[in-house]
Design a protein around this motif. Structure first.
Motif, PDB file in Angstrom:
ATOM      1  N   VAL A   1       0.859  -0.844  -0.201  1.00  0.00           N
ATOM      2  CA  VAL A   1      -0.161  -0.361  -0.136  1.00  0.00           C
ATOM      3  C   VAL A   1       1.063   1.188  -0.073  1.00  0.00           C
ATOM      4  CG1 VAL A   1      -1.963   2.169   1.421  1.00  0.00           C
ATOM      5  CG2 VAL A   1      -2.597  -1.055   0.933  1.00  0.00           C
ATOM      6  N   GLN A   2       1.985   0.842   0.724  1.00  0.00           N
ATOM      7  CA  GLN A   2       3.025   2.685   1.004  1.00  0.00           C
ATOM      8  C   GLN A   2       3.239   2.533  -0.391  1.00  0.00           C
ATOM      9  OE1 GLN A   2       6.577   2.916   1.867  1.00  0.00           O
ATOM     10  NE2 GLN A   2       7.008   4.994   1.532  1.00  0.00           N
ATOM     11  N   VAL A   3       4.308   1.609  -1.235  1.00  0.00           N
ATOM     12  CA  VAL A   3       4.723   1.871  -2.384  1.00  0.00           C
ATOM     13  C   VAL A   3       3.421   2.309  -3.255  1.00  0.00           C
ATOM     14  CG1 VAL A   3       5.762   0.244  -4.432  1.00  0.00           C
ATOM     15  CG2 VAL A   3       6.493   0.236  -2.326  1.00  0.00           C
ATOM     16  N   VAL A   4       2.544   1.656  -3.634  1.00  0.00           N
ATOM     17  CA  VAL A   4       0.925   2.185  -4.260  1.00  0.00           C
ATOM     18  C   VAL A   4       1.351   3.800  -3.920  1.00  0.00           C
ATOM     19  CG1 VAL A   4      -1.285   1.886  -5.077  1.00  0.00           C
ATOM     20  CG2 VAL A   4      -0.102   0.495  -4.654  1.00  0.00           C
ATOM     21  N   VAL A   5       1.260   4.310  -2.736  1.00  0.00           N
ATOM     22  CA  VAL A   5       0.974   5.408  -2.790  1.00  0.00           C
ATOM     23  C   VAL A   5       1.962   6.488  -3.140  1.00  0.00           C
ATOM     24  CG1 VAL A   5       0.812   7.249  -0.560  1.00  0.00           C
ATOM     25  CG2 VAL A   5      -1.220   5.345  -0.642  1.00  0.00           C
ATOM     26  N   ASP A   6       3.021   5.863  -2.697  1.00  0.00           N
ATOM     27  CA  ASP A   6       4.632   6.634  -3.058  1.00  0.00           C
ATOM     28  C   ASP A   6       4.697   6.445  -4.724  1.00  0.00           C
ATOM     29  OD1 ASP A   6       5.279   6.979  -0.743  1.00  0.00           O
ATOM     30  OD2 ASP A   6       7.063   5.639  -0.765  1.00  0.00           O
TER      31      ASP A   6
ATOM     32  N   ALA B   1       4.157   9.947  -7.216  1.00  0.00           N
ATOM     33  CA  ALA B   1       4.818  10.452  -8.352  1.00  0.00           C
ATOM     34  C   ALA B   1       5.225  10.198 -10.023  1.00  0.00           C
ATOM     35  CB  ALA B   1       6.910   8.986  -7.863  1.00  0.00           C
ATOM     36  N   GLY B   2       3.516   9.366 -10.270  1.00  0.00           N
ATOM     37  CA  GLY B   2       3.541   8.960 -11.168  1.00  0.00           C
ATOM     38  C   GLY B   2       3.536   7.940 -12.318  1.00  0.00           C
ATOM     39  N   ASP B   3       4.381   6.906 -10.988  1.00  0.00           N
ATOM     40  CA  ASP B   3       4.987   6.157 -11.581  1.00  0.00           C
ATOM     41  C   ASP B   3       4.571   4.685 -11.546  1.00  0.00           C
ATOM     42  OD1 ASP B   3       7.733   3.893 -12.524  1.00  0.00           O
ATOM     43  OD2 ASP B   3       8.325   4.359 -10.733  1.00  0.00           O
ATOM     44  N   MET B   4       3.872   4.577 -12.793  1.00  0.00           N
ATOM     45  CA  MET B   4       2.188   2.811 -12.737  1.00  0.00           C
ATOM     46  C   MET B   4       3.446   1.976 -12.879  1.00  0.00           C
ATOM     47  SD  MET B   4       0.008   5.151 -12.618  1.00  0.00           S
ATOM     48  CE  MET B   4      -0.578   6.403 -12.767  1.00  0.00           C
ATOM     49  N   LYS B   5       4.523   2.006 -13.654  1.00  0.00           N
ATOM     50  CA  LYS B   5       5.392   0.674 -13.612  1.00  0.00           C
ATOM     51  C   LYS B   5       5.531   0.000 -12.187  1.00  0.00           C
ATOM     52  CE  LYS B   5       9.515  -1.616 -15.614  1.00  0.00           C
ATOM     53  NZ  LYS B   5      10.612  -1.654 -16.499  1.00  0.00           N
ATOM     54  N   ARG B   6       6.190   0.768 -11.253  1.00  0.00           N
ATOM     55  CA  ARG B   6       5.911   0.524  -9.900  1.00  0.00           C
ATOM     56  C   ARG B   6       5.061   0.104  -8.939  1.00  0.00           C
ATOM     57  NH1 ARG B   6       8.313   5.463  -6.107  1.00  0.00           N
ATOM     58  NH2 ARG B   6       9.117   3.239  -4.122  1.00  0.00           N
TER      59      ARG B   6
ATOM     60  N   ALA C   1      -3.832  -3.826 -13.119  1.00  0.00           N
ATOM     61  CA  ALA C   1      -4.213  -3.721 -14.142  1.00  0.00           C
ATOM     62  C   ALA C   1      -4.729  -2.595 -14.128  1.00  0.00           C
ATOM     63  CB  ALA C   1      -5.149  -5.027 -14.191  1.00  0.00           C
ATOM     64  N   THR C   2      -4.910  -1.728 -13.398  1.00  0.00           N
ATOM     65  CA  THR C   2      -5.318  -0.464 -13.522  1.00  0.00           C
ATOM     66  C   THR C   2      -4.489   0.506 -13.635  1.00  0.00           C
ATOM     67  OG1 THR C   2      -6.908  -0.449 -11.993  1.00  0.00           O
ATOM     68  CG2 THR C   2      -6.504   1.605 -12.184  1.00  0.00           C
ATOM     69  N   ALA C   3      -3.286   0.505 -12.960  1.00  0.00           N
ATOM     70  CA  ALA C   3      -1.949   0.789 -13.470  1.00  0.00           C
ATOM     71  C   ALA C   3      -1.478   0.446 -14.264  1.00  0.00           C
ATOM     72  CB  ALA C   3      -0.804   0.588 -12.500  1.00  0.00           C
ATOM     73  N   GLU C   4      -1.412  -0.952 -14.970  1.00  0.00           N
ATOM     74  CA  GLU C   4      -0.934  -0.898 -15.998  1.00  0.00           C
ATOM     75  C   GLU C   4      -1.486  -0.716 -17.325  1.00  0.00           C
ATOM     76  OE1 GLU C   4       1.368  -5.115 -14.794  1.00  0.00           O
ATOM     77  OE2 GLU C   4      -0.818  -5.196 -16.164  1.00  0.00           O
ATOM     78  N   SER C   5      -2.628  -0.047 -17.154  1.00  0.00           N
ATOM     79  CA  SER C   5      -3.776  -0.020 -18.135  1.00  0.00           C
ATOM     80  C   SER C   5      -4.126   1.895 -18.168  1.00  0.00           C
ATOM     81  CB  SER C   5      -5.164   0.044 -17.677  1.00  0.00           C
ATOM     82  OG  SER C   5      -5.763   0.834 -16.970  1.00  0.00           O
ATOM     83  N   GLY C   6      -3.394   2.188 -17.982  1.00  0.00           N
ATOM     84  CA  GLY C   6      -2.656   3.862 -17.929  1.00  0.00           C
ATOM     85  C   GLY C   6      -3.808   5.048 -17.072  1.00  0.00           C
ATOM     86  N   ALA C   7      -4.662   4.063 -15.738  1.00  0.00           N
ATOM     87  CA  ALA C   7      -5.575   4.553 -15.252  1.00  0.00           C
ATOM     88  C   ALA C   7      -4.772   6.577 -14.801  1.00  0.00           C
ATOM     89  CB  ALA C   7      -5.678   4.027 -14.255  1.00  0.00           C
ATOM     90  N   SER C   8      -5.894   6.594 -14.249  1.00  0.00           N
ATOM     91  CA  SER C   8      -5.611   8.477 -13.581  1.00  0.00           C
ATOM     92  C   SER C   8      -5.485   8.096 -12.450  1.00  0.00           C
ATOM     93  CB  SER C   8      -6.440   9.284 -13.232  1.00  0.00           C
ATOM     94  OG  SER C   8      -8.123   8.731 -12.635  1.00  0.00           O
ATOM     95  N   ARG C   9      -4.626   8.772 -11.554  1.00  0.00           N
ATOM     96  CA  ARG C   9      -4.124   8.912 -10.301  1.00  0.00           C
ATOM     97  C   ARG C   9      -5.408   8.247  -9.452  1.00  0.00           C
ATOM     98  NH1 ARG C   9       0.560  13.107  -9.282  1.00  0.00           N
ATOM     99  NH2 ARG C   9       2.045  12.313 -10.388  1.00  0.00           N
ATOM    100  N   GLU C  10      -6.624   9.351  -9.843  1.00  0.00           N
ATOM    101  CA  GLU C  10      -8.278   9.640  -9.037  1.00  0.00           C
ATOM    102  C   GLU C  10      -8.275   7.717  -9.316  1.00  0.00           C
ATOM    103  OE1 GLU C  10      -7.318  12.024 -10.946  1.00  0.00           O
ATOM    104  OE2 GLU C  10      -6.954  13.313  -9.974  1.00  0.00           O
ATOM    105  N   GLN C  11      -8.110   7.669 -10.104  1.00  0.00           N
ATOM    106  CA  GLN C  11      -8.922   6.088 -10.422  1.00  0.00           C
ATOM    107  C   GLN C  11      -7.599   5.250  -9.215  1.00  0.00           C
ATOM    108  OE1 GLN C  11      -8.471   5.870 -14.535  1.00  0.00           O
ATOM    109  NE2 GLN C  11     -10.403   5.630 -14.562  1.00  0.00           N
ATOM    110  N   LEU C  12      -6.580   5.148  -9.471  1.00  0.00           N
ATOM    111  CA  LEU C  12      -5.537   4.657  -8.174  1.00  0.00           C
ATOM    112  C   LEU C  12      -5.895   4.514  -7.161  1.00  0.00           C
ATOM    113  CD1 LEU C  12      -2.794   4.787 -10.644  1.00  0.00           C
ATOM    114  CD2 LEU C  12      -3.825   2.592 -10.123  1.00  0.00           C
TER     115      LEU C  12
END
Length: 158
Positions: free
Chosen positions: A61-66, A70-75, A119-130
Motif C-alpha cells: 500500500v505504501q509503495v502504491v501511494v508513493d 510520483a506518477g510511476d505506474m510501473k512501480r 491492471a488499473t496501473a498498467e492500463s494507464g489509469a488516472s491517479r484518482e482512479q488508482l
C-alpha cells in the motif's frame, strides 16, 4: 455384525466426518475475544506467518501511494502484483482450515484487488482512479481488522 449394519455405520461415520470438516472450514478455530472481535487461534508460527503477510501488504500500500504521488505506474503495478493472487497460492491447507470462511473471503478479496490495482496501473489509469481502487482495498483491510484478531494457541497443560 451384518454387512448391512457395517455399511450403515460406515456411511454414518463418513457423514459425521464430512459435517465436521465443513464446520471447521466455515468456522475455523476461533473464539470470542475480550474486545468483541473474533479471535482466530493459530500456532505462534502460523500467527507470525499471517502477520508477516499483512505487513507485506501494508508495505505494498505504501509503495502504491508513493507510486501514485510520483506518477510511476510501473512501480505501482509491480508492487501490487507481488501482493496479488500469486502471493496466496502456496498457503498451507492446515493453516487455511483454521481460518473462518469470512476471514478467507476478505483475505482473498484483498489479493484479488491488488491484481486489479496492478491492471488499473498498467492500463494507464488516472491517479484518482488508482486512489479510488486503493481506498476500496483499504476498506477490506479495515473490515478485517475490525472483525478479527490473531491469537496464539496456548499449549495444553501437561
Amino acid at each position: 455384525m451384518t454387512a448391512r449394519v457395517l455399511s450403515v455405520a460406515a456411511i454414518a461415520l463418513w457423514l459425521i466426518t464430512i459435517a465436521a470438516a465443513a464446520f471447521f472450514f466455515v468456522y475455523g478455530r476461533t473464539r470470542v475475544a475480550p474486545d468483541g472481535r473474533t479471535a482466530v487461534l493459530l500456532a505462534s508460527e502460523e500467527r507470525d506467518l499471517v502477520l508477516a503477510e499483512m505487513r507485506s501488504m501494508l508495505e505494498t500500500v505504501q509503495v502504491v501511494v508513493d507510486g501514485v504521488a510520483a506518477g510511476d505506474m510501473k512501480r505501482i503495478a509491480q508492487a501490487a502484483r507481488a501482493s496479488g493472487m500469486a502471493a496466496a497460492a502456496d498457503v498451507n491447507p492446515a493453516l487455511m482450515a483454521k481460518l473462518p470462511i469470512e476471514f478467507k473471503r476478505l483475505g482473498l478479496s484483498v489479493h484479488k484487488r491488488f491484481d486489479e490495482i496492478a491492471a488499473t496501473a498498467e492500463s494507464g489509469a488516472s491517479r484518482e482512479q488508482l486512489l479510488t481502487s486503493l481506498g476500496t482495498q483499504l476498506s477490506a483491510c479495515v473490515a478485517c481488522h475490525a472483525s478479527y484478531r490473531l491469537d496464539a494457541e496456548t499449549p495444553a497443560a501437561k
